[in-house]
Design a protein around this motif. Structure first.
Motif, PDB file in Angstrom:
ATOM      1  N   UNK A  52       0.849  -1.186   0.000  1.00  0.00           N
ATOM      2  CA  UNK A  52       0.000   0.000   0.000  1.00  0.00           C
ATOM      3  C   UNK A  52       0.890   1.243   0.000  1.00  0.00           C
ATOM      4  N   UNK A  53       0.564   2.197  -0.864  1.00  0.00           N
ATOM      5  CA  UNK A  53       1.394   3.391  -0.961  1.00  0.00           C
ATOM      6  C   UNK A  53       0.528   4.570  -1.383  1.00  0.00           C
ATOM      7  N   UNK A  54       0.862   5.755  -0.899  1.00  0.00           N
ATOM      8  CA  UNK A  54       0.147   6.971  -1.290  1.00  0.00           C
ATOM      9  C   UNK A  54       0.622   7.426  -2.664  1.00  0.00           C
ATOM     10  N   UNK A  55      -0.220   8.090  -3.444  1.00  0.00           N
ATOM     11  CA  UNK A  55       0.184   8.497  -4.796  1.00  0.00           C
ATOM     12  C   UNK A  55       1.383   9.434  -4.797  1.00  0.00           C
ATOM     13  N   UNK A  56       1.503  10.295  -3.773  1.00  0.00           N
ATOM     14  CA  UNK A  56       2.634  11.229  -3.725  1.00  0.00           C
ATOM     15  C   UNK A  56       3.965  10.474  -3.646  1.00  0.00           C
TER      16      UNK A  56
END
Length: 726
Positions: free
Chosen positions: A113-117
């Protein structure tokens, strides 16, 4: 073939025998290498659509999520089911982030899981190619569209992943998206001939009701008081209202916290965590709270203020009943809220944006005041037709409001609007019409000579709000037509003129009032209430020990099945929805022991098949029926905590918690004999100035020397004394 492994993996890992609607089709499309867009309502199981394929395919599935809280929550749940998953975000220190990257380099994870930024950072993109990426899942995909309700510009760059790794399938998921937003998602992500899956927006387990707002704080307290052990969200429009309402609820003995964007990040996180862990039963929040909150056992959502649009209302009510069990959605409606919002809208500088906001508010107001089935209105907004005559889950279908013959008053109002128009060749608003009908002598009435109209004063038998409300009903029926100017006016439509000429009978619905009846609730799972409460306590103890929210251990649905099927061995446990092999290993023995102990002291209850819907078993108000009530009776008979614990084969801390629960529900007990003077001194010092619901910080400050049960007893005593003093 990996597709054939889906059902087997669904049961082994997640403990479920069947897929929910569209889940298998979405997974099979993704496993076949196709791009896909999935529009599934909250609670329909979107996450599983990318989690399960990740377990049966080779390589790493990258999940893009804008929400840090959701990442940790989902990883916690996956790890509890034995899945190798991780997240990378700003909450990790450098050493931990490097450790996880090392494991990614070694191919140890199935999901990331990773944030788009972070994903779009140049060095991060360069790492992706070395991680054997098999699929990309874009959660909350509506964020990519300017036409969506939560546009985030950084989502627009996600197409670079497609350009970097062109052969992987992309799955875009969201809970709500209009056709325009869906088209934008496909274009912005550069999806190739995607399969589009659009589920029904109906949530059959949710009951919708709207009542007249008349003292919101008291109404919220009364509603919560009938559900003392259930989790709820109360939405308010202002930060000030969230804090005031949370304080009122705490003063009434509820464990409640506030949540809004004005709180510092640490306090927001602490309050959210208390709610997720069931340490705070109620969160009073602005719309800043909700998206990505994966708490399945929220049993009610209250809108203490009017939402600004139907889409927001649908999303916020969708946070209730994600586990499929019955849940209530209550909206408190006031014309005062509408007028307040109208003033705010006048300050919007952009004319088009102002017009859109006005239109959305009109739709929301119409939904609240309408007398048609709530599901017809709600689903119709999303372009879906509800065909059943009675939905069985809204106030209008369960307790239809009284109809009355309004013909004479309708004729009076329509005639008055016509006379005003004829007298001056201009139209006025409903407030002015009501003043003329009730014989008002305002400056405008005198200046325009409306006091000389034949309709002046013919409605004196009713107050002005009555005529305004009647006028709004006629607008909805099409007998009046309204302008969309800054100062809206009304005119009699052709349909209204025909009604007057033909002297047609007009039957209208009485205005909103408090609900008078309770409904049978779709999705209920009747069970042994005493055992259910005991299992909830065990779940909380196990969750605290692992530092995760209780629902990560087992959902309420699973506990209810435990409490009606009484499984006492591994084979029986595995037949219960939500019990996979990893959770069986981790928790099975603890739960079967409690179930056996319960049956040694209590009669086994029999239940009808689940297809038969029965009334809820919760008793409104007072202490919960079951194990806590038994403890209270034994304590009142003169037995000590240790004697009760020994007789019931329970921990003394559990017995102390039972007694604290009784005090929290108004039982008058003196707990001072249950802890020493030294312990009371230590608790007083530790809790001085501390008014948060979570007791874990106090427990840790005291280095575990005093049990949670005694801490809860002491807090209950202090609270009861404070209430008595006030």
């Amino acid at each position: 073939m990996s597709v054939q492994k889906l059902s087997q993996c669904l049961k082994q890992t997640f403990g479920y025998d069947e897929f929910r609607p569209l889940q298998r089709e979405i997974m099979e499309a993704s496993l076949a290498g196709r791009d896909a867009v999935a529009i599934l309502p909250t609670g329909a199981g979107k996450s599983l659509c990318y989690q399960l394929p990740a377990l049966v395919r080779e390589g790493l599935t990258v999940v893009v999520s804008p929400l840090i809280a959701l990442m940790k929550d989902q990883v916690d749940q996956l790890e509890a089911s034995g899945v190798e998953a991780t997240f990378l975000n700003s909450t990790l220190d450098g050493d931990e982030a490097r450790r996880r990257i090392d494991r990614l380099n070694a191919g140890k994870y199935q999901l990331l899981y990773v944030a788009p930024e972070r994903l779009m950072l140049p060095d991060f993109l360069s790492r992706l190619k070395g991680w054997k990426i098999a699929a990309l899942a874009v959660d909350e995909a509506h964020c990519i569209s300017e036409w969506g309700h939560d546009f985030r510009p950084e989502y627009r760059r996600l197409k670079e992943v497609r350009q970097l790794i062109p052969d992987i399938p992309i799955l875009a998921l969201t809970a709500t998206a209009t056709e325009r937003v869906r088209e934008d998602i496909v274009r912005q992500l550069e999806l190739r001939d995607p399969s589009v899956f659009l589920a029904s927006f109906n949530r059959p387990n949710l009951k919708y009701q709207v009542i007249a707002k008349a003292g919101a704080a008291a109404q919220v307290c009364n509603f919560a008081n009938a559900r003392p052990d259930e989790s709820g969200i109360v939405y308010c429009q202002s930060r000030k209202n969230t804090e005031a309402l949370a304080a009122t609820l705490r003063a009434q003995g509820f464990s409640a916290v506030a949540y809004h964007a004005g709180l510092d990040a640490q306090e927001r996180a602490k309050n959210q965590d208390a709610f997720l862990r069931d340490e705070a039963k109620i969160v009073c929040a602005t719309v800043a709270f909700g998206m990505g909150i994966n708490k399945p056992n929220v049993r009610y959502v209250i809108h203490a203020d009017l939402p600004k649009n139907i889409e927001g209302y649908y999303q916020e009510t969708g946070r209730a009943g994600r586990d499929g069990l019955p849940a209530d959605c209550l909206l408190l409606f006031s014309r005062g809220d509408v007028m307040k919002y109208l003033k705010f809208l006048d300050d919007i500088p952009d004319e088009q944006a102002r017009a859109v906001a006005h239109h959305q508010l009109d739709q929301m107001t119409h939904f609240a005041e309408s007398d048609i089935c709530r599901r017809v209105s709600l689903l119709g907004y999303f372009g879906e037709t509800w065909t059943q005559e009675n939905c069985g889950g809204c106030d209008h279908c369960l307790s239809p409001r009284e109809k009355w013959d309004a013909t004479t008053d309708v004729q009076k109002l329509l005639s008055c609007v016509l006379r005003i128009r004829q007298a001056g060749n201009f139209s006025v608003g409903l407030n002015h019409v009501s003043e003329v009908l009730t014989g008002g002598q305002s400056e405008k009435i005198l200046r325009w000579k409306h006091d000389q109209l034949t309709t002046h004063g013919i409605g004196k038998d009713q107050p002005r709000p009555y005529w305004v409300d009647l006028g709004r009903q006629l607008l909805r029926l099409g007998l009046l037509a309204g302008s969309e100017d800054k100062f809206p006016t009304v005119a009699v439509s052709q349909q209204g003129i025909d009604t007057l000429k033909k002297r047609e009978t007009v039957m209208l619905t009485r205005s909103l009032a408090m609900p008078k009846s309770k409904a049978v609730r779709t999705g209920d799972i009747p069970c042994d209430p005493g055992l259910f409460e005991r299992l909830r306590m065990l779940r909380k103890e196990l969750a605290d020990a692992r530092n995760v929210p209780p629902y990560v251990v087992f959902s309420d649905v699973t506990l209810r099945h435990f409490s009606r099927d009484y499984p006492q061995n591994d084979a029986a446990l595995l037949r219960v929805p939500g019990v996979g092999e990893k959770k069986l290993d981790d928790y099975g023995r603890a739960f079967t022991e409690v179930i056996r102990d319960w049956l040694s002291e209590n009669e086994r209850l029999e239940f009808s098949p689940l297809e038969t819907v029965t009334a809820p078993l919760a008793r409104p108000g007072g202490i919960t029926v079951g194990t806590a009530a038994v403890t209270l009776e034994l304590f009142k008979s003169g037995q000590s905590v240790s004697e009760i614990a020994q007789a019931r084969n329970l921990a003394e801390s559990t017995i102390e918690s039972h007694l604290a629960q009784a005090m929290e529900n108004g039982e008058r007990l003196d707990p001072r004999g249950l802890y020493t003077e030294e312990e009371e001194r230590l608790m007083q010092a530790a809790m001085d100035g501390y008014d948060e619901p979570a007791l874990k910080p106090v427990f840790e400050q005291l280095e575990g020397r005093i049990s949670y049960g005694k801490l809860r007893l002491y807090r209950a005593m202090v609270s009861s004394l404070a209430t008595a003093d006030s």
